[in-house]
Design an enzyme around this catalytic site. Sequence first.
Site, PDB file in Angstrom:
ATOM      1  N   CYS A  89      31.212  51.426  38.504  1.00 43.06           N
ATOM      2  CA  CYS A  89      32.563  51.353  39.084  1.00 43.06           C
ATOM      3  C   CYS A  89      33.110  52.766  39.280  1.00 43.06           C
ATOM      4  CB  CYS A  89      33.478  50.530  38.186  1.00 43.06           C
ATOM      5  SG  CYS A  89      32.980  48.816  38.006  1.00 43.06           S
TER       6      CYS A  89
ATOM      7  N   SER B  88      35.901  50.428  42.497  1.00 42.37           N
ATOM      8  CA  SER B  88      36.571  49.183  42.152  1.00 42.37           C
ATOM      9  C   SER B  88      37.197  49.328  40.783  1.00 42.37           C
ATOM     10  CB  SER B  88      35.540  48.047  42.147  1.00 42.37           C
ATOM     11  OG  SER B  88      36.088  46.859  41.612  1.00 42.37           O
ATOM     12  N   GLN B  89      38.408  48.757  40.621  1.00 41.50           N
ATOM     13  CA  GLN B  89      39.011  48.808  39.292  1.00 41.50           C
ATOM     14  C   GLN B  89      39.884  47.594  39.001  1.00 41.50           C
ATOM     15  OE1 GLN B  89      42.179  51.671  37.797  1.00 41.50           O
ATOM     16  NE2 GLN B  89      40.378  52.326  36.640  1.00 41.50           N
TER      17      GLN B  89
ATOM     18  N   ASN C 167      40.342  54.391  31.938  1.00 40.45           N
ATOM     19  CA  ASN C 167      39.583  55.369  32.717  1.00 40.45           C
ATOM     20  C   ASN C 167      40.356  56.674  32.899  1.00 40.45           C
ATOM     21  OD1 ASN C 167      38.234  52.760  34.792  1.00 40.45           O
ATOM     22  ND2 ASN C 167      37.206  53.817  33.131  1.00 40.45           N
TER      23      ASN C 167
ATOM     24  N   HIS D  49      42.670  46.433  42.032  1.00 41.72           N
ATOM     25  CA  HIS D  49      43.016  45.015  42.078  1.00 41.72           C
ATOM     26  C   HIS D  49      43.552  44.489  40.760  1.00 41.72           C
ATOM     27  CE1 HIS D  49      38.620  45.330  41.187  1.00 41.72           C
ATOM     28  NE2 HIS D  49      38.956  44.484  40.214  1.00 41.72           N
ATOM     29  N   ILE D  50      44.376  43.445  40.906  1.00 38.16           N
ATOM     30  CA  ILE D  50      44.887  42.698  39.769  1.00 38.16           C
ATOM     31  C   ILE D  50      44.362  41.271  39.909  1.00 38.16           C
ATOM     32  CG2 ILE D  50      46.939  41.830  38.596  1.00 38.16           C
ATOM     33  CD1 ILE D  50      48.448  44.270  39.729  1.00 38.16           C
ATOM     34  N   TYR D  51      43.671  40.791  38.894  1.00 37.07           N
ATOM     35  CA  TYR D  51      43.120  39.431  38.952  1.00 37.07           C
ATOM     36  C   TYR D  51      44.232  38.380  38.892  1.00 37.07           C
ATOM     37  CZ  TYR D  51      38.239  40.830  38.658  1.00 37.07           C
ATOM     38  OH  TYR D  51      36.988  41.354  38.939  1.00 37.07           O
TER      39      TYR D  51
ATOM     40  N   ALA E 275      36.860  38.941  33.939  1.00 38.40           N
ATOM     41  CA  ALA E 275      35.973  38.309  34.925  1.00 38.40           C
ATOM     42  C   ALA E 275      34.629  39.021  34.903  1.00 38.40           C
ATOM     43  CB  ALA E 275      36.602  38.385  36.311  1.00 38.40           C
TER      44      ALA E 275
END
Length: 282
Positions: free
Chosen positions: A157, A184-185, A194, A224-226, A281
Amino acid sequence: MSYADKVFIEMCRDIIDNGTSTEGEKVRPRWEDGTPAYTVKKFGVVNRYDLRKEFPALTLRRTGIKSCTDELLWIWQKKSNNIHDLNSHIWDSWADEDGSIGKAYGYQMGVKHVYKEGMMDQVDRVLYDLKNNPYSRRIMTNIYVHQDLHEMNLYPCAYSMTFNVTKEKGSDKLTLNGILNQRSQDVLAANNWNVCQYAVLLHMLAQVCDMQVGEFVHVIADAHIYDRHISLIEELISRETHPAPKFWLNPEVKDFYQFTPDDVRLDDYVTGPQIKNIPIAV
């Protein structure tokens, strides 16, 4: 309010209010119950932190500085791809029965390459150039190696660091800056983790190369926020904030390979409560 809090709150608000949703699309990640893990995302998020002014640790909740430093050193110092060399369990879901995550992360940092100065891995090349050719525009690492992706249990990532040295007016020391590129984060689970890791790395490298720290720039292609994290984020960014903590790095350590997590500390670190049992996830 710490500057890290300000950046985090504004980023999360922007993602939730102005981001795009992947709901209904074909996505790879799944929740533990097998349900597709959708996100709200923003493309091309860029955050800047001046490490000369303060250390970028969130105060909305606590970031475990020793744990995130341990993972950083697992990759950059131990150059390991085995979870048995790591004190936390954050990589357990991606490890095989022997503890290996494949040819990923630390494995790539330890691969030696041929240079005109001799055989070196990526970390030793960075150290060599910072000490011998600090104004080079080629001081960088990259662990997104396409020929090995099929043997990685998780594609990297945070995959590239680029270092750049400047000379500030009136300063006796050179200034070390760095850019972290991340494809991606997961913002809730990993953002400040990070940020703190690579801020620590810049402090460590600056110290062993007799420099001072400057700017840390964090570039995230897909922030992104899941879907199952949105309510947690909403509660988190509504919390009371506090002043940034003071960062301490053991000044006695002059060799990068001698650092341990105990050589790092955050003083006067006042935070809100930790969020426990965050669904991840996979």
